[in-house]
Design a protein around this motif. Structure first.
Motif, PDB file in Angstrom:
ATOM      1  N   UNK A   1      17.121 -32.152  68.976  1.00  0.00           N
ATOM      2  CA  UNK A   1      16.944 -31.758  70.371  1.00  0.00           C
ATOM      3  C   UNK A   1      18.235 -31.306  71.001  1.00  0.00           C
ATOM      4  N   UNK A   2      19.333 -32.003  70.687  1.00  0.00           N
ATOM      5  CA  UNK A   2      20.631 -31.623  71.236  1.00  0.00           C
ATOM      6  C   UNK A   2      21.069 -30.258  70.711  1.00  0.00           C
ATOM      7  N   UNK A   3      20.848 -30.009  69.436  1.00  0.00           N
ATOM      8  CA  UNK A   3      21.207 -28.703  68.861  1.00  0.00           C
ATOM      9  C   UNK A   3      20.422 -27.575  69.531  1.00  0.00           C
ATOM     10  N   UNK A   4      19.132 -27.828  69.777  1.00  0.00           N
ATOM     11  CA  UNK A   4      18.290 -26.800  70.379  1.00  0.00           C
ATOM     12  C   UNK A   4      18.656 -26.544  71.835  1.00  0.00           C
ATOM     13  N   UNK A   5      18.981 -27.594  72.572  1.00  0.00           N
ATOM     14  CA  UNK A   5      19.227 -27.448  74.002  1.00  0.00           C
ATOM     15  C   UNK A   5      20.678 -27.145  74.351  1.00  0.00           C
ATOM     16  N   UNK A   6      21.626 -27.707  73.575  1.00  0.00           N
ATOM     17  CA  UNK A   6      23.037 -27.596  73.926  1.00  0.00           C
ATOM     18  C   UNK A   6      23.851 -26.758  72.962  1.00  0.00           C
TER      19      UNK A   6
END
Length: 376
Positions: free
Chosen positions: A267-272
């Protein structure tokens, strides 16, 4: 006392009164020389108890009852729930005459709690839970655990909302509030009860430390259950998942924590983005978890990725870069590559000295580890 009758009782008590005040101003005047249950023993709302309620007499009485009444929404057959609530079940006109010795606490009381099968622990406020500082409540929790009774933690609705929000935003404070258990320092209204409970605690296997550890372990289990409700669902955000994963990791439930760390990282890779410091923190957390599981081959590229990312994004003279060097050094030591471990420890020490100074705990810890490895 049938659960539904508590709602009728709730309507008859003014707001703002502590439980001890309700006993003096309402329970005693309406019951003459009897307990509330004895005074109403022919009523349909009186029957064999299925749930024991553990609470603090300093609580607002209405808020305490409203917390117990939360059972209405979770029990399959709420009409069949009968609660044992001390202020109603015990004769309050004679309560001060009831002094019990260590043997009663260690045997009769424990068997009674186990026989109920369910203990409802009213836990408020979450920042400083009153039951965890009261002798009676701690003994009731221990008796529930040893009697194999289900421990059901309940809060008032607005307290539950604040607690859920804290699980998302102030997780460290919750962990701190749960770590303050010390039955030796717990208090009771009756100093004689306090002394007798402590004597009974000391007589248990493991004594005071064993009891503290058992209760703390159960509170951590409850915390994990609560965190799962917030952070384990498909719609949970990254922070919720990370908090839950960290809690499970701290409890040694590494296999259960791993998929949550992976979901949080994705999720962090996708969003940030892959190079964001928050993403790199997720990479680092997953690397440490995999290392602790013995999955060194999977962990190593993640350690390298986190370190390279911090160096590129933050530079060498940044604490997080120092931490990445330090973590990688610990990994390389576990892998058996002492030269690489020393290299990264020295890099960590330099960074810590730049950021914190030569006398800081982080700097001294790195230097101590360097000295130990150099001698080995």
């Amino acid at each position: 006392m049938r659960l539904a009758h508590l709602r009728e009782l709730l309507a008859s008590v003014p707001a703002g009164l502590a439980t001890k005040d309700v006993v003096e101003q309402h329970i005693k005047p309406m019951t003459k020389s009897l307990s509330y249950v004895e005074a109403h023993q022919r009523e349909a709302f009186v029957g064999p108890a299925t749930h024991f309620v553990s609470h603090v007499w300093g609580y607002d009485f209405r808020r305490m009852l409203e917390a117990v009444l939360e059972l209405e929404g979770s029990e399959a057959e709420p009409d069949s729930v009968f609660v044992w609530l001390d202020v109603l079940s015990v004769n309050q006109h004679k309560a001060s005459d009831n002094a019990y010795d260590k043997d009663w606490w260690s045997s009769t009381f424990k068997r009674a709690i186990g026989a109920f099968g369910r203990t409802v622990l009213v836990m408020m406020p979450w920042e400083d839970p009153a039951p965890l500082k009261r002798s009676w409540c701690l003994w009731e929790i221990l008796s529930s655990l040893e009697g194999k009774a289900t421990l059901d933690v309940r809060m008032h609705a607005d307290e539950k909302e604040r607690f859920a929000e804290a699980l998302r935003t102030d997780y460290d404070s919750i962990q701190m509030s749960m770590s303050k258990i010390d039955v030796a320092k717990a208090e009771a209204w009756s100093k004689e009860d306090q002394a007798n409970i402590l004597e009974a605690v000391k007589a248990t296997e493991g004594g005071v430390n064993g009891v503290n550890a058992a209760i703390l372990a159960r509170m951590r289990e409850w915390l994990a259950e609560s965190a799962r409700a917030v952070g384990g669902g498909e719609d949970a955000d990254m922070d919720d998942m990370m908090n839950l994963a960290s809690l499970l990791r701290d409890q040694g439930k590494l296999a259960e924590a791993e998929p949550l760390y992976r979901r949080a990282l994705a999720g962090s890779e996708a969003q940030l983005g892959e190079a964001h410091p928050s993403t790199l923190a997720s990479v680092n957390n997953l690397a440490i978890l995999l290392k602790n599981q013995g999955k060194l081959a999977e962990a190593e590229p993640l350690y390298r990725r986190a370190l390279a990312g911090y160096e590129a994004q933050l530079g060498e003279a940044h604490p997080q870069t120092g931490d990445a060097h330090f973590n990688f050094a610990i990994f390389m030591e576990a892998k058996g590559d002492m030269d690489a471990a020393l290299h990264h420890l020295r890099a960590a020490a330099r960074t810590y000295e730049q950021c914190y100074g030569v006398e800081h705990a982080e700097t001294l810890d790195a230097q101590e580890r360097i000295a130990r490895l150099a001698e080995s």
